[in-house]
Design an enzyme around this catalytic site. Structure first.
Site, PDB file in Angstrom:
ATOM      1  N   LYS A 130       0.716  -1.110  -0.085  1.00  0.00           N
ATOM      2  CA  LYS A 130      -0.152  -0.166   0.124  1.00  0.00           C
ATOM      3  C   LYS A 130       0.948   1.095  -0.099  1.00  0.00           C
ATOM      4  O   LYS A 130       1.966   1.289   0.842  1.00  0.00           O
ATOM      5  CB  LYS A 130      -0.899  -0.090   1.645  1.00  0.00           C
ATOM      6  CG  LYS A 130      -2.025   1.202   1.391  1.00  0.00           C
ATOM      7  CD  LYS A 130      -3.021   0.641   0.632  1.00  0.00           C
ATOM      8  CE  LYS A 130      -4.198   1.880   0.493  1.00  0.00           C
ATOM      9  NZ  LYS A 130      -3.928   2.529  -0.468  1.00  0.00           N
TER      10      LYS A 130
ATOM     11  N   LYS B 188       5.383   2.242   8.224  1.00  0.00           N
ATOM     12  CA  LYS B 188       4.155   2.908   8.740  1.00  0.00           C
ATOM     13  C   LYS B 188       3.020   2.189   8.912  1.00  0.00           C
ATOM     14  O   LYS B 188       2.482   2.435   9.648  1.00  0.00           O
ATOM     15  CB  LYS B 188       4.088   4.079   7.835  1.00  0.00           C
ATOM     16  CG  LYS B 188       2.914   5.244   7.884  1.00  0.00           C
ATOM     17  CD  LYS B 188       2.739   5.940   6.613  1.00  0.00           C
ATOM     18  CE  LYS B 188       4.025   6.708   6.295  1.00  0.00           C
ATOM     19  NZ  LYS B 188       3.616   7.598   5.077  1.00  0.00           N
TER      20      LYS B 188
ATOM     21  N   LYS C  44       5.281   2.170  -3.038  1.00  0.00           N
ATOM     22  CA  LYS C  44       4.914   3.509  -3.355  1.00  0.00           C
ATOM     23  C   LYS C  44       5.604   3.668  -4.908  1.00  0.00           C
ATOM     24  O   LYS C  44       6.168   2.757  -5.678  1.00  0.00           O
ATOM     25  CB  LYS C  44       6.364   4.643  -2.820  1.00  0.00           C
ATOM     26  CG  LYS C  44       5.868   5.946  -2.700  1.00  0.00           C
ATOM     27  CD  LYS C  44       4.921   6.230  -1.304  1.00  0.00           C
ATOM     28  CE  LYS C  44       4.809   7.862  -1.410  1.00  0.00           C
ATOM     29  NZ  LYS C  44       4.319   8.191   0.054  1.00  0.00           N
TER      30      LYS C  44
ATOM     31  N   THR D  89      -4.846  12.572   6.116  1.00  0.00           N
ATOM     32  CA  THR D  89      -3.616  12.860   6.515  1.00  0.00           C
ATOM     33  C   THR D  89      -3.350  14.001   7.494  1.00  0.00           C
ATOM     34  O   THR D  89      -2.642  13.727   8.902  1.00  0.00           O
ATOM     35  CB  THR D  89      -2.647  13.069   5.353  1.00  0.00           C
ATOM     36  OG1 THR D  89      -2.946  11.727   4.651  1.00  0.00           O
ATOM     37  CG2 THR D  89      -1.170  12.783   5.511  1.00  0.00           C
TER      38      THR D  89
ATOM     39  N   ASN E 151      -2.693  19.250   0.027  1.00  0.00           N
ATOM     40  CA  ASN E 151      -3.641  18.321   0.809  1.00  0.00           C
ATOM     41  C   ASN E 151      -3.216  18.395   2.262  1.00  0.00           C
ATOM     42  O   ASN E 151      -4.141  18.658   3.318  1.00  0.00           O
ATOM     43  CB  ASN E 151      -3.679  17.017   0.130  1.00  0.00           C
ATOM     44  CG  ASN E 151      -4.649  16.131   1.152  1.00  0.00           C
ATOM     45  OD1 ASN E 151      -3.979  15.442   2.110  1.00  0.00           O
ATOM     46  ND2 ASN E 151      -5.840  16.055   0.613  1.00  0.00           N
TER      47      ASN E 151
ATOM     48  N   SER F  32      -7.234   5.291   4.312  1.00  0.00           N
ATOM     49  CA  SER F  32      -7.250   4.520   2.969  1.00  0.00           C
ATOM     50  C   SER F  32      -7.615   2.986   3.234  1.00  0.00           C
ATOM     51  O   SER F  32      -8.324   2.568   2.614  1.00  0.00           O
ATOM     52  CB  SER F  32      -5.902   4.800   2.348  1.00  0.00           C
ATOM     53  OG  SER F  32      -5.892   5.417   1.573  1.00  0.00           O
TER      54      SER F  32
HETATM   55  N1  LIG Z   1      -1.622  13.076   0.562  1.00  0.00           N
HETATM   56  C1  LIG Z   1      -1.200  12.251   1.461  1.00  0.00           C
HETATM   57  O1  LIG Z   1      -2.337  11.536   1.943  1.00  0.00           O
HETATM   58  C2  LIG Z   1      -0.032  11.979   2.144  1.00  0.00           C
HETATM   59  C3  LIG Z   1       0.911  12.722   2.105  1.00  0.00           C
HETATM   60  N2  LIG Z   1       2.091  12.542   2.803  1.00  0.00           N
HETATM   61  C4  LIG Z   1       3.230  13.432   2.424  1.00  0.00           C
HETATM   62  O2  LIG Z   1       2.855  14.858   3.101  1.00  0.00           O
HETATM   63  C5  LIG Z   1       3.693  15.601   1.932  1.00  0.00           C
HETATM   64  C6  LIG Z   1       2.870  16.596   1.329  1.00  0.00           C
HETATM   65  O3  LIG Z   1       1.980  15.785   0.437  1.00  0.00           O
HETATM   66  P1  LIG Z   1       0.441  16.356  -0.064  1.00  0.00           P
HETATM   67  O4  LIG Z   1       0.062  17.318   0.688  1.00  0.00           O
HETATM   68  O5  LIG Z   1      -0.103  15.310  -0.480  1.00  0.00           O
HETATM   69  O6  LIG Z   1       0.992  17.230  -1.443  1.00  0.00           O
HETATM   70  P2  LIG Z   1       0.432  18.279  -2.424  1.00  0.00           P
HETATM   71  O7  LIG Z   1       0.999  18.048  -3.833  1.00  0.00           O
HETATM   72  O8  LIG Z   1      -0.982  18.388  -2.197  1.00  0.00           O
HETATM   73  O9  LIG Z   1       1.032  19.674  -1.718  1.00  0.00           O
HETATM   74  C7  LIG Z   1       2.536  19.839  -1.817  1.00  0.00           C
HETATM   75  C8  LIG Z   1       2.667  21.128  -1.219  1.00  0.00           C
HETATM   76  O10 LIG Z   1       4.246  21.345  -0.977  1.00  0.00           O
HETATM   77  C9  LIG Z   1       4.515  22.700  -1.563  1.00  0.00           C
HETATM   78  N3  LIG Z   1       5.750  22.481  -2.015  1.00  0.00           N
HETATM   79  C10 LIG Z   1       6.447  21.900  -3.055  1.00  0.00           C
HETATM   80  N4  LIG Z   1       7.717  22.316  -3.156  1.00  0.00           N
HETATM   81  C11 LIG Z   1       7.975  23.001  -2.229  1.00  0.00           C
HETATM   82  C12 LIG Z   1       9.256  23.770  -1.843  1.00  0.00           C
HETATM   83  N5  LIG Z   1      10.460  23.595  -2.576  1.00  0.00           N
HETATM   84  N6  LIG Z   1       9.192  24.563  -0.664  1.00  0.00           N
HETATM   85  C13 LIG Z   1       7.926  24.654  -0.001  1.00  0.00           C
HETATM   86  N7  LIG Z   1       6.919  24.151  -0.319  1.00  0.00           N
HETATM   87  C14 LIG Z   1       6.841  23.460  -1.470  1.00  0.00           C
HETATM   88  C15 LIG Z   1       3.439  22.493  -2.878  1.00  0.00           C
HETATM   89  O11 LIG Z   1       3.404  23.909  -3.033  1.00  0.00           O
HETATM   90  C16 LIG Z   1       2.458  22.220  -2.003  1.00  0.00           C
HETATM   91  O12 LIG Z   1       1.705  23.161  -1.282  1.00  0.00           O
HETATM   92  C17 LIG Z   1       4.690  14.643   1.075  1.00  0.00           C
HETATM   93  O13 LIG Z   1       5.882  14.586   1.662  1.00  0.00           O
HETATM   94  C18 LIG Z   1       3.740  13.511   1.163  1.00  0.00           C
HETATM   95  O14 LIG Z   1       4.651  12.293   0.856  1.00  0.00           O
HETATM   96  C19 LIG Z   1       2.242  11.739   3.813  1.00  0.00           C
HETATM   97  C20 LIG Z   1       1.288  10.935   3.843  1.00  0.00           C
HETATM   98  C21 LIG Z   1      -0.082  10.673   3.214  1.00  0.00           C
HETATM   99  O1  LIG Z   2      -2.960   6.329   1.716  1.00  0.00           O
HETATM  100  C1  LIG Z   2      -2.248   5.611   1.086  1.00  0.00           C
HETATM  101  O2  LIG Z   2      -2.363   4.382   0.869  1.00  0.00           O
HETATM  102  C2  LIG Z   2      -0.918   6.120   1.111  1.00  0.00           C
HETATM  103  C3  LIG Z   2      -0.521   7.387   1.544  1.00  0.00           C
HETATM  104  C4  LIG Z   2       0.810   7.647   1.473  1.00  0.00           C
HETATM  105  O3  LIG Z   2       1.460   7.479   0.420  1.00  0.00           O
HETATM  106  C5  LIG Z   2       1.766   7.925   2.466  1.00  0.00           C
HETATM  107  O4  LIG Z   2       1.415   7.555   3.808  1.00  0.00           O
HETATM  108  O5  LIG Z   2       3.041   8.163   2.378  1.00  0.00           O
END
Ligand SMILES: NC(=O)C1=CN([C@@H]2O[C@H](COP(=O)(O)OP(=O)(O)OC[C@H]3O[C@@H](n4cnc5c(N)ncnc54)[C@H](O)[C@@H]3O)[C@@H](O)[C@H]2O)C=CC1
Ligand SMILES: O=C(O)CCC(=O)C(=O)O
Length: 411
Positions: free
Chosen positions: A66, A90, A102, A185, A216, A344
């Site tokens: 996953k 995790k 991943k 998250t 997000n 999820s």
């Molecule tokens: N979406 C999810 O359910 C999950 C996400 N994560 C982790 O959380 C983190 C963020 O993921 P999401 O919010 O889903 O991505 P997203 O794509 O929705 O948002 C990413 C954010 O990071 C910002 N960003 C990108 N480059 C940057 C930089 N150089 N400096 C400052 N900000 C920057 C973008 O502008 C945006 O606001 C990642 O590390 C991801 O692996 C972890 C667990 C689950």
């Molecule tokens: O919701 C999921 O299955 C994976 C989320 C994820 O990619 C993460 O926790 O980094």
């Protein structure tokens, strides 16, 4: 430090604390399968473009693999490998019946049109459809992907295998997504923060927060911190950074972004140097964007007392050491951001049962899982006299090791 080297170093330290046999340690580290595919698509202007896509399936001892799919220019095999490995630990920390995987495509999603993104996602799915599946490997969103991306994967996969909503999670609600997954998250990050702060007799209300990333995870974390009376004094994304010592009006910034605005153009706060964000004065720092942002260069200047790793591997091992010596408490990624994969799991369960849960049930169950995982991590910290990161790693690695031994896979 390379993310795979950093993640593997944490794993090895946990394996040593647990006294794992060298053969078992090696087999837990090596990924089950690495997939690399070329995805060539027609662009809107009629030209052809090629992108490289990856899916790393790290471990399936505890259940189907996953993990999310990331669209970002820096995606490469090592990064996806590190992220897949983190997913294995995790899901075990969260105690949900999965392994870890991943995926990612090296591309800049902001520079592709919606139809180009759709074609790219469909071609990627065509190349990997026979290697993913409801009981094999279940993708979800990560950086640069969202519910729409999952809808395209679901549709493309279903052309080969029949309608299969449980093959991806983080889908739109209309296609079988779970209520509460979008916020999960960020909500899990806030539940984790509450669990940590309670240990120090504190709560979110009245504390100051700095948040990097407003996608997000960052936007939901900011909103829920704000709702609980926390003061977000600085925030940033890829466009730039903003500060307001009196607290940024998070609902107003969400409205501004919802109307198509760019974060840096929001008028209710002052622009600041984005490089200063992570070392800005605050009680709690939440990196919610890229990996490796806390390193040996900026770690000595970090002012936060608590770091909540909402992003995956935001702190490299050099920074970890420097920050720990300074007395900064770090809540590790494999626990702090586990709320997403936990919901999820609830989504997958709902799809398999064909029965939808109310949002209140999703959120209550998420809180139970986050509280229980924190208690178990603390238990490992006491047993091994170690940091929260090693508490989480030993908890996760031990559960995967037990499942591996029970299956007889160590030989
Ligand atoms: N979406 C999810 O359910 C999950 C996400 N994560 C982790 O959380 C983190 C963020 O993921 P999401 O919010 O889903 O991505 P997203 O794509 O929705 O948002 C990413 C954010 O990071 C910002 N960003 C990108 N480059 C940057 C930089 N150089 N400096 C400052 N900000 C920057 C973008 O502008 C945006 O606001 C990642 O590390 C991801 O692996 C972890 C667990 C689950
Ligand atoms: O919701 C999921 O299955 C994976 C989320 C994820 O990619 C993460 O926790 O980094």
């Amino acid at each position: 430090m390379n993310s795979l080297v950093a993640t593997s170093r944490n794993f090895r330290q946990a394996a040593r604390l647990l006294g794992l046999d060298a053969k078992l340690e090696k087999s837990l580290l090596i990924p089950f399968r690495e997939i690399k595919v070329e995805c060539t698509i027609p662009m809107d202007d009629g030209s052809l473009a090629s992108f490289v896509g990856f899916r790393v399936q790290h471990d399936n001892a505890r259940g189907p693999m996953k993990g999310g799919i990331r669209y970002h220019p820096e995606v490469d095999l090592d990064e996806v490998n590190a992220l897949a490995q983190l997913m294995t630990w995790k899901t075990a920390v969260a105690d949900i019946p999965y392994g870890g995987a991943k995926g990612g495509i090296g591309c800049a999603p902001g520079e592709l049109t919606k139809s180009e993104l759709e074609r790219l996602t469909r071609v990627f799915t065509q190349k990997i459809h026979d290697l993913i599946g409801i009981h094999t490997d279940v993708p979800a969103p990560d950086m640069g992907t969202n519910a729409q991306t999952m809808a395209w994967i679901l549709d493309e996969y279903s052309k080969f295998h029949g309608h299969s909503p449980a093959v991806v999670t983080g889908k739109p609600i209309d296609l079988g997504g779970s209520l509460g997954r979008d916020a999960a998250t960020g909500r899990g990050v806030v539940f984790a923060t509450e669990a940590l702060l309670a240990e120090y007799g504190k709560s979110i209300s009245g504390l100051t927060f700095v948040i990097q990333g407003f996608g997000n995870v960052g936007s939901w974390a900011a909103q829920l911190v704000h709702e609980r009376g926390g003061k977000v004094v600085a925030i940033g994304d890829a466009s730039g950074a903003l500060r307001n010592p009196n607290g940024i009006d998070i609902p107003a910034i969400i409205k501004h972004k919802g109307a198509g605005g760019v974060l840096k153009d929001f008028k209710g706060a002052d622009a600041m140097d984005a490089n200063e964000l992570l070392v800005h004065e605050c009680d709690v720092l939440m990196p919610c964007a890229l990996g490796g942002v806390l390193n040996r260069e900026n770690a000595p200047d970090v002012k936060a007392k608590y770091i909540i790793e909402a992003a995956n591997h935001p702190t490299d091992p050099d920074a970890d050491e420097i920050l720990s010596k300074k007395g900064v408490v770090i809540l590790p990624d494999i626990y702090a951001n586990a709320g997403g994969v936990t919901v999820s799991y609830f989504e997958w369960v709902q799809n398999i049962q064909g029965f939808m849960w109310e949002e209140e049930k999703v959120n209550n169950e998420l809180q139970k899982y986050m509280r229980s995982a924190f208690k178990n991590i603390k238990g490992m910290c006491r047993t091994h006299d170690c940091s929260l990161r090693m508490g989480a790693f030993t908890l996760g690695v031990n559960r995967v090791a037990r499942a591996t031994l029970l299956r007889g896979w160590e030989a």
